[in-house]
Design a protein around this motif. Sequence first.
Motif, PDB file in Angstrom:
ATOM      1  N   VAL A 163      -2.591   9.337   1.725  1.00 36.58           N
ATOM      2  CA  VAL A 163      -4.082   8.981   1.183  1.00 36.58           C
ATOM      3  C   VAL A 163      -5.112   9.410   2.060  1.00 36.58           C
ATOM      4  O   VAL A 163      -6.185  10.047   1.655  1.00 36.58           O
TER       5      VAL A 163
ATOM      6  N   LYS B  24      -7.532   7.916  -8.169  1.00 33.80           N
ATOM      7  CA  LYS B  24      -8.241   6.614  -8.007  1.00 33.80           C
ATOM      8  C   LYS B  24      -7.742   5.916  -7.103  1.00 33.80           C
ATOM      9  O   LYS B  24      -8.546   5.336  -6.223  1.00 33.80           O
ATOM     10  N   THR B  25      -6.510   6.142  -6.515  1.00 34.45           N
ATOM     11  CA  THR B  25      -6.063   5.511  -5.246  1.00 34.45           C
ATOM     12  C   THR B  25      -6.956   6.165  -3.928  1.00 34.45           C
ATOM     13  O   THR B  25      -7.331   5.411  -2.842  1.00 34.45           O
TER      14      THR B  25
ATOM     15  N   ARG C 181       0.729  -1.220   0.109  1.00 33.93           N
ATOM     16  CA  ARG C 181      -0.005   0.014  -0.054  1.00 33.93           C
ATOM     17  C   ARG C 181       0.712   1.480   0.075  1.00 33.93           C
ATOM     18  O   ARG C 181       2.036   1.374   0.570  1.00 33.93           O
ATOM     19  N   VAL C 182       0.329   2.224  -0.618  1.00 36.71           N
ATOM     20  CA  VAL C 182       1.089   3.612  -0.617  1.00 36.71           C
ATOM     21  C   VAL C 182       0.813   4.281   0.826  1.00 36.71           C
ATOM     22  O   VAL C 182      -0.134   3.700   1.446  1.00 36.71           O
TER      23      VAL C 182
ATOM     24  N   ASN D  94     -10.596   4.609  -4.214  1.00 38.00           N
ATOM     25  CA  ASN D  94     -10.673   3.144  -4.024  1.00 38.00           C
ATOM     26  C   ASN D  94     -10.255   2.891  -2.633  1.00 38.00           C
ATOM     27  O   ASN D  94     -11.040   2.043  -2.068  1.00 38.00           O
ATOM     28  N   ARG D  95      -9.380   3.745  -2.285  1.00 43.87           N
ATOM     29  CA  ARG D  95      -9.220   3.372  -0.576  1.00 43.87           C
ATOM     30  C   ARG D  95     -10.469   3.747   0.039  1.00 43.87           C
ATOM     31  O   ARG D  95     -10.800   3.233   1.041  1.00 43.87           O
TER      32      ARG D  95
END
Length: 141
Positions: A33, A59-60, A27-28, A63-64
């Motif tokens: 995020v 998108k990250t 995961r970033v 989505n998260r």
Amino acid sequence: MDHFWLTDEQFAKIAPHLPTDTRGKERVDDQRVISGIVHVLKSGGRWADAPREVYGPKKTLYNRFVRWAAKDVWVGLFETLAQSGGPPAQVLIDSSAVKAHRCASGGKGGNKTKPLAARAVGARPRSTRSPIGSDARSSSC
């Protein structure tokens, strides 16, 4: 434009409550995020409006947010933070009030019925009247 960013102290409080059961690609940065998600929610903007150079790909962020919402991660975080105490101004996420007239929730209002053009000519009605009648309806609005 102001960018929201979780401090290290704030992130340290929520980090133990984040899911760790991820598989596959690592995961970033969660702090980046989550800061981006809070920025979008606070600003009321679109996911695409979050600055990529600050928070990463839209998108990250999306989505998260969606995946953690499905796992009730956000509910758990909110409950944990709400139980930890502190001033209510720091606990509330959003609050809004809209004043409306008491009749604003109804339809057109009144109990006047407009006759159809077909009835004016003498056609048979397609439906029957309610057995309750107009006496039971409120005429306050």
